[in-house]
Write a protein that holds these residues in place. Sequence first.
Motif, PDB file in Angstrom:
ATOM      1  N   ILE A   1      -4.244   1.654  -7.580  1.00 37.58           N
ATOM      2  CA  ILE A   1      -3.666   1.980  -6.272  1.00 37.58           C
ATOM      3  C   ILE A   1      -4.116   0.901  -5.301  1.00 37.58           C
ATOM      4  O   ILE A   1      -5.309   0.702  -5.084  1.00 37.58           O
ATOM      5  CB  ILE A   1      -4.130   3.362  -5.787  1.00 37.58           C
ATOM      6  N   ARG A   2      -3.154   0.197  -4.730  1.00 39.01           N
ATOM      7  CA  ARG A   2      -3.448  -0.866  -3.773  1.00 39.01           C
ATOM      8  C   ARG A   2      -2.965  -0.439  -2.397  1.00 39.01           C
ATOM      9  O   ARG A   2      -1.859   0.068  -2.248  1.00 39.01           O
ATOM     10  CB  ARG A   2      -2.760  -2.161  -4.184  1.00 39.01           C
TER      11      ARG A   2
ATOM     12  N   THR B   1      -8.599  -0.865  -1.795  1.00 31.21           N
ATOM     13  CA  THR B   1      -9.147  -2.199  -1.879  1.00 31.21           C
ATOM     14  C   THR B   1      -9.480  -2.694  -0.475  1.00 31.21           C
ATOM     15  O   THR B   1      -8.649  -2.609   0.396  1.00 31.21           O
ATOM     16  CB  THR B   1      -8.134  -3.152  -2.497  1.00 31.21           C
ATOM     17  N   LEU B   2     -10.658  -3.233  -0.307  1.00 31.87           N
ATOM     18  CA  LEU B   2     -11.098  -3.797   0.962  1.00 31.87           C
ATOM     19  C   LEU B   2     -11.337  -5.283   0.781  1.00 31.87           C
ATOM     20  O   LEU B   2     -11.944  -5.695  -0.194  1.00 31.87           O
ATOM     21  CB  LEU B   2     -12.405  -3.137   1.424  1.00 31.87           C
ATOM     22  N   THR B   3     -10.854  -6.113   1.711  1.00 31.14           N
ATOM     23  CA  THR B   3     -11.031  -7.547   1.582  1.00 31.14           C
ATOM     24  C   THR B   3     -12.256  -7.995   2.354  1.00 31.14           C
ATOM     25  O   THR B   3     -12.456  -7.594   3.490  1.00 31.14           O
ATOM     26  CB  THR B   3      -9.781  -8.292   2.094  1.00 31.14           C
TER      27      THR B   3
ATOM     28  N   SER C   1       0.679   2.683   0.178  1.00 28.49           N
ATOM     29  CA  SER C   1      -0.044   2.590  -1.090  1.00 28.49           C
ATOM     30  C   SER C   1       0.942   2.181  -2.167  1.00 28.49           C
ATOM     31  O   SER C   1       2.050   2.714  -2.245  1.00 28.49           O
ATOM     32  CB  SER C   1      -0.649   3.939  -1.476  1.00 28.49           C
ATOM     33  N   ILE C   2       0.535   1.235  -2.994  1.00 27.86           N
ATOM     34  CA  ILE C   2       1.348   0.789  -4.118  1.00 27.86           C
ATOM     35  C   ILE C   2       0.613   1.202  -5.386  1.00 27.86           C
ATOM     36  O   ILE C   2      -0.530   0.818  -5.602  1.00 27.86           O
ATOM     37  CB  ILE C   2       1.546  -0.739  -4.084  1.00 27.86           C
ATOM     38  N   VAL C   3       1.280   2.011  -6.216  1.00 27.69           N
ATOM     39  CA  VAL C   3       0.672   2.527  -7.436  1.00 27.69           C
ATOM     40  C   VAL C   3       1.279   1.801  -8.633  1.00 27.69           C
ATOM     41  O   VAL C   3       2.497   1.723  -8.769  1.00 27.69           O
ATOM     42  CB  VAL C   3       0.893   4.047  -7.577  1.00 27.69           C
TER      43      VAL C   3
END
Length: 74
Positions: free
Chosen positions: A52-53, A1-3, A59-61
């Motif tokens: 996946i963040r 993810t890109l902000t 990384s948080i899955v």
Amino acid sequence: TLTKASGTLVKVDGQIKRPMYFEMKDGETIADLLKFAGGFDKGAYSENVSVIRQNGNDSIVSVVESSLFSHFLA
């Protein structure tokens, strides 16, 4: 993810009709994202998805069940 200033870019891939990056606004859910991506390909497993963040180097899955697609924020 890109902000980005206007939202968050989310990459969708796998057995989906339009795999690409989508710009998500606050409050949009996995259900919204799947709609933007055209839904699952025929024959795809659609009972859950993996999210996946990226958080810095970590990384948080999360595995999100289909019953939660409309509640889980993208």
